[in-house]
Write a protein that holds these residues in place. Sequence first.
Motif, PDB file in Angstrom:
ATOM      1  N   TYR A   4       3.555   6.784   8.886  1.00 57.36           N
ATOM      2  CA  TYR A   4       3.029   6.663   7.521  1.00 57.36           C
ATOM      3  C   TYR A   4       1.830   7.597   7.349  1.00 57.36           C
ATOM      4  O   TYR A   4       1.712   8.302   6.352  1.00 57.36           O
ATOM      5  N   THR A   8       1.714  10.742   4.628  1.00 56.96           N
ATOM      6  CA  THR A   8       0.760  10.689   3.518  1.00 56.96           C
ATOM      7  C   THR A   8      -0.408  11.647   3.702  1.00 56.96           C
ATOM      8  O   THR A   8      -1.272  11.738   2.834  1.00 56.96           O
ATOM      9  N   SER A  43       2.899   7.275  -1.696  1.00 58.84           N
ATOM     10  CA  SER A  43       3.723   6.079  -1.712  1.00 58.84           C
ATOM     11  C   SER A  43       3.735   5.510  -3.126  1.00 58.84           C
ATOM     12  O   SER A  43       2.681   5.281  -3.725  1.00 58.84           O
ATOM     13  N   TYR A  45       4.544   2.489  -4.141  1.00 57.46           N
ATOM     14  CA  TYR A  45       3.929   1.162  -4.203  1.00 57.46           C
ATOM     15  C   TYR A  45       2.418   1.241  -4.056  1.00 57.46           C
ATOM     16  O   TYR A  45       1.688   0.571  -4.792  1.00 57.46           O
ATOM     17  N   ALA A  46       1.918   2.037  -3.134  1.00 53.36           N
ATOM     18  CA  ALA A  46       0.466   2.169  -2.971  1.00 53.36           C
ATOM     19  C   ALA A  46      -0.162   2.739  -4.234  1.00 53.36           C
ATOM     20  O   ALA A  46      -1.250   2.325  -4.647  1.00 53.36           O
ATOM     21  N   SER A  51      -1.891  -0.822  -2.976  1.00 53.74           N
ATOM     22  CA  SER A  51      -1.606  -1.035  -1.559  1.00 53.74           C
ATOM     23  C   SER A  51      -0.098  -1.207  -1.383  1.00 53.74           C
ATOM     24  O   SER A  51       0.627  -1.392  -2.361  1.00 53.74           O
ATOM     25  N   GLU A  52       0.334  -1.168  -0.143  1.00 58.63           N
ATOM     26  CA  GLU A  52       1.747  -1.402   0.159  1.00 58.63           C
ATOM     27  C   GLU A  52       2.058  -2.891   0.000  1.00 58.63           C
ATOM     28  O   GLU A  52       1.153  -3.731   0.054  1.00 58.63           O
ATOM     29  N   THR A  56       8.340  -5.828   3.625  1.00 62.66           N
ATOM     30  CA  THR A  56       9.627  -5.429   3.066  1.00 62.66           C
ATOM     31  C   THR A  56      10.766  -5.856   3.993  1.00 62.66           C
ATOM     32  O   THR A  56      11.922  -5.653   3.686  1.00 62.66           O
ATOM     33  N   THR A  70       5.950  -4.557   6.680  1.00 66.42           N
ATOM     34  CA  THR A  70       6.390  -3.504   5.775  1.00 66.42           C
ATOM     35  C   THR A  70       7.022  -2.387   6.589  1.00 66.42           C
ATOM     36  O   THR A  70       6.364  -1.786   7.441  1.00 66.42           O
ATOM     37  N   ASP A  72       9.677  -0.391   4.776  1.00 67.10           N
ATOM     38  CA  ASP A  72      10.345   0.461   3.799  1.00 67.10           C
ATOM     39  C   ASP A  72       9.334   1.003   2.787  1.00 67.10           C
ATOM     40  O   ASP A  72       8.448   0.270   2.335  1.00 67.10           O
ATOM     41  N   TYR A  73       9.505   2.269   2.463  1.00 71.38           N
ATOM     42  CA  TYR A  73       8.586   2.955   1.553  1.00 71.38           C
ATOM     43  C   TYR A  73       9.384   3.855   0.619  1.00 71.38           C
ATOM     44  O   TYR A  73      10.485   4.282   0.951  1.00 71.38           O
ATOM     45  N   THR A 114      11.495   1.881  -7.850  1.00 70.91           N
ATOM     46  CA  THR A 114      10.431   2.384  -8.700  1.00 70.91           C
ATOM     47  C   THR A 114      11.017   3.082  -9.913  1.00 70.91           C
ATOM     48  O   THR A 114      12.135   3.592  -9.867  1.00 70.91           O
TER      49      THR A 114
END
Length: 119
Positions: A4, A8, A43, A45-46, A51-52, A56, A70, A72-73, A114
């Motif tokens: 991650y 990122t 991300s 969600y972030a 935040s994440e 998930t 978590t 999955d992203y 999303t």
Amino acid sequence: SPSYQLITGTGPPADHPERPPPKAPGDKTPFQWECLPQGPMRSAYAEALGSEPEFTNNAWVGEGPAFRETLDYIFLSSEWRVNGVRPVPSPASIGEDVFYPSVDEPSDHVMIATDLDLT
């Protein structure tokens, strides 16, 4: 996680065992390892929630400990705008002793999604 952090753009610490090695001194090969030539990813969600999700993946197999983390992203490049994300349940909303897959949830992964616009 190191993966991650790498995606990122924050990258794992220099002394982390999963960090790719730097180019050796004196190495004259034209290739230079670059993870993200277009820049770091974001991300969804972030970005949308700050935040994440808390998890998930919500699995328990046999006698072992439960796994609720978590995994999955949805990663995005700079060309995308996040309009919103599908809500993910909180551990409190499903209960500490409920795991997937189940009659109501066909996978041990919760669905993430999303709404995006290409800018």
